[in-house]
Structures are given as structure tokens and as C-alpha cells.
Design an enzyme around this catalytic site. Sequence first.
Site, PDB file in Angstrom:
ATOM      1  N   ARG A 244      15.353  -1.611  -0.631  1.00 21.29           N
ATOM      2  CA  ARG A 244      15.343  -1.900  -2.046  1.00 21.29           C
ATOM      3  C   ARG A 244      15.760  -3.480  -2.226  1.00 21.29           C
ATOM      4  NH1 ARG A 244      13.368   2.273  -1.761  1.00 21.29           N
ATOM      5  NH2 ARG A 244      13.771   4.267  -2.994  1.00 21.29           N
ATOM      6  N   SER A 297      11.347   8.953   6.844  1.00 15.97           N
ATOM      7  CA  SER A 297      11.286  10.389   6.493  1.00 15.97           C
ATOM      8  C   SER A 297      12.026  10.667   5.162  1.00 15.97           C
ATOM      9  CB  SER A 297      11.890  11.241   7.729  1.00 15.97           C
ATOM     10  OG  SER A 297      13.436  11.018   7.728  1.00 15.97           O
ATOM     11  N   GLU A 367       5.909   8.618   5.529  1.00 12.74           N
ATOM     12  CA  GLU A 367       6.947   9.429   5.391  1.00 12.74           C
ATOM     13  C   GLU A 367       6.767  10.727   6.308  1.00 12.74           C
ATOM     14  OE1 GLU A 367       9.953   9.750   3.721  1.00 12.74           O
ATOM     15  OE2 GLU A 367       9.603   7.797   2.305  1.00 12.74           O
TER      16      GLU A 367
HETATM   17 ZN    ZN Z   1      13.539   5.989   4.037  1.00 19.62          ZN
END
Ligand code: ZN
Length: 407
Positions: A244, A297, A367
Site C-alpha cells: 500500500r 496469497s 494470488e
Molecule cells: Zn499479499
Amino acid sequence: MLCSLRILLIFIEHLLHKECKLYEVIPSTPEQITLLELLEDECEVDVWNNSRKSKEPLDVMVPAVFQNEFEKKLTNLQLCYRIIVPDVQAIVNEEKYKNDKAPSIIEGKISFEKYYRYAEIQEYLTYLSVEYPKLAYLTHYGVSYENRNLSAIHITTGGDEPKPIIFIDAGIHAREWIAPAQALYILHELIENKNNKHMIEKVDWVIVPLANPDGYEYSHKTDRFWRKTRSKVGRSCKGVDPNRNFDFHWREHGASKKLQSPTYCGPCPFSEPETRSLSNLIKSYRTQIKLYISIHSCKQSILYPFGFTRTLPYNGDELHRLAKLVEEAIYKVNGNHYRIGNSPGSSGSSRDWAYGAVGIPLSYTLELPGGGTRGFDLPPDEILGVVKEIFAGIKMFFNYVQLKYCY
Ligand SMILES: [Zn+2]
């Protein structure tokens, strides 16, 4: 006094995960998702697979001190939930036991039945660069907050003209142990498996297997569910969510301003040495990189930009088509489906920055699956099954890049 006691309690609970429970919550409307996001900030709960789409189950870990309050709020919000893991620490202990029992890397012989530590990963990267000097070179592109090497392997067979590059980062989120395991498997297959020679002839690869080594080591030694870096923030908090912290629509959506939050975006973009150094490495290859992949993940998805808006980017159709091809290739291996789409609610990621700020035309988050009711990541003896099926997807990514960008 009461407030500091509450903070101390949270700290202890977070460290031990004792009496932490894992809830499955299924929001059925976008409004319920927004309310759940507020709850995440208010109650210090930890959402493991924050898909932010209605009707998709979320796994939420809740410390003992908040369980009553959490359940009450879910009931008031008419959110359906069930407890899927009554004792999270028991799963952590079992995973540690299995992982410690599995063999280490000896003289470059790597097996994919263990989540390796930082030193073992470094050793394997050095082994590859020494053993295969004509194919791979190791660079340390910076140092982490706690002075660990930030390392990348560049795979190239040389030549006069610059080649298209596929750039992969993994391990930005500390607790997602399957991500570095996947990156090591890709390195192993590209460098050590002669059957994949064609994958490195016309395309170069730059692979960062462990982008957040401090957090990763902390998640092995102290707190299994640590996600962030380990820099000091504020008076008593640690860590920034590196995914982020990239300078593209930073802090706009799905990033917390709270220092203690697992998704804290940092005091400013690129506040972390890990993200700053990674961004400089990416920029140094900016004209050559055609495909960027960030491995995470546990959402079992193939995601493309953007994280700050639901609006699709200019080549959204192409990004979707390629994701579909990759998903089909992965599905053929074990019959596992991966969700595909964009991922609003995650602004400031490396994927979005690579796409939006650097101009890399194809950019994805992969992911990988999580352990679900068996823990955050898969048990070590299931690593190989996942990394193999994902490699089928990597092959499809490669085919596309070769076809489009190699002449
Ligand atoms: Zn992550």
C-alpha cells in the site's frame, strides 16, 4: 491508563494468537462490505483474504478480547458468519512442526516441501549465480530497514539487443510464505531444468523472491501473521504495508491510515527502504519490462489493475483475455479454478505502480491458494502441488510475451 492496557492486551493477543478464532463471514451487499471494512479498523480484526466482493466468503481472524464485540456487530449488521478455526495457535504450531521436520537446502538441492528462511533463500540464490554464471546473476539492489540484503536474480542468455523482460516480485507481504516458495520454484525451473531452455532464449527474467525479508523473518520467529515491514512508525508501532506504499494513487482506497493496522500505508509513498529500492530496480529496466507479476496469497485469483477504482484500464480487455488464458492453463494441471478480475480496494500496490506510473503494459497480481481451515498458507507438504500448477500459468504468460514482443 485503560487505553494503554487495552493496547497492551491487543499486542499480547496478536503475538500469541492464543484463543484467536478464525471466522468465515459472507457479506451479501456492497454496503455490508463497507461496514466490514470499518469494523476491520475499529476492532483490530485481521481479514486474511479481503476480496471485497459481495457473496464471497472472507476469513477473519479475531483475538479473544474482541470476539464478543465482533459477533455482536456482525449480528447487528445482519452478516452471516461461522467459526471455521476455534484455535488458530494450534494450526500455527502444527505448521511449524511440519516445516521444521522438512529438509533444508543442501549444496543447492532444493525441494519444495518446506518454507525456507531468509538465510537459506540467500544461499540458494548465491548457488544459482555461482553454478550457472552464463544464465543467472545475483544483484543486491538495496538493504532492508534491519539491514538484510534485498536481492534479485537476473536471468539472461546475453546477446547484442536488449530483450523483453518479465519481472516478478514475491514476498512483499511477510506472512504469505507460499509466494517466495513460488518464486524459488520459477527460478529453479528456468535455470536448472533444461526442458525450459526455450523460456530464457528470447526473454530475460528479473525475479525478486523475497521483497520484505525483515517481515518474513519476523513471521517465522515471532508472529506468524505479520504482514508488514518492520520499520518504526509512531511511538510504539512497527511496520508499513509495503503493498500500500507505492506512489500511485497512494492511500486512496483499501489502505489504512492507522499505524497499527495490517494495511497501514505509511507516512508517505515509498517511506520504506524495501519499496523505494524495489521501485528503483524496476525503473532501471523500465523500457524492457513488458510483463509485471506480483505474487501473493491467499485469494486464489489472477488480478489486474486498478486497486483505487472499479474503472478498467485502457487495455482492460487484453489484461482480461490473458488472465483467462493463464487461468485455463493452471486449471488443466489439477482442475483448480482461479478467480480473475480487477481488484478495487488495494491502492498503492507494486502492480498498479508498475502499470500506471512506470507504464508496463501487462501487470498482474497472482494470488495463490491459502490453507483455509488448515491455516494461512498450505501445509508444507502441499507446496509442490501449488507451485507446479502456477508454473503452467507462468508458461502461458511467457508464450504471450514472446509472441507479442519478440521478433
Ligand atoms: Zn499479499
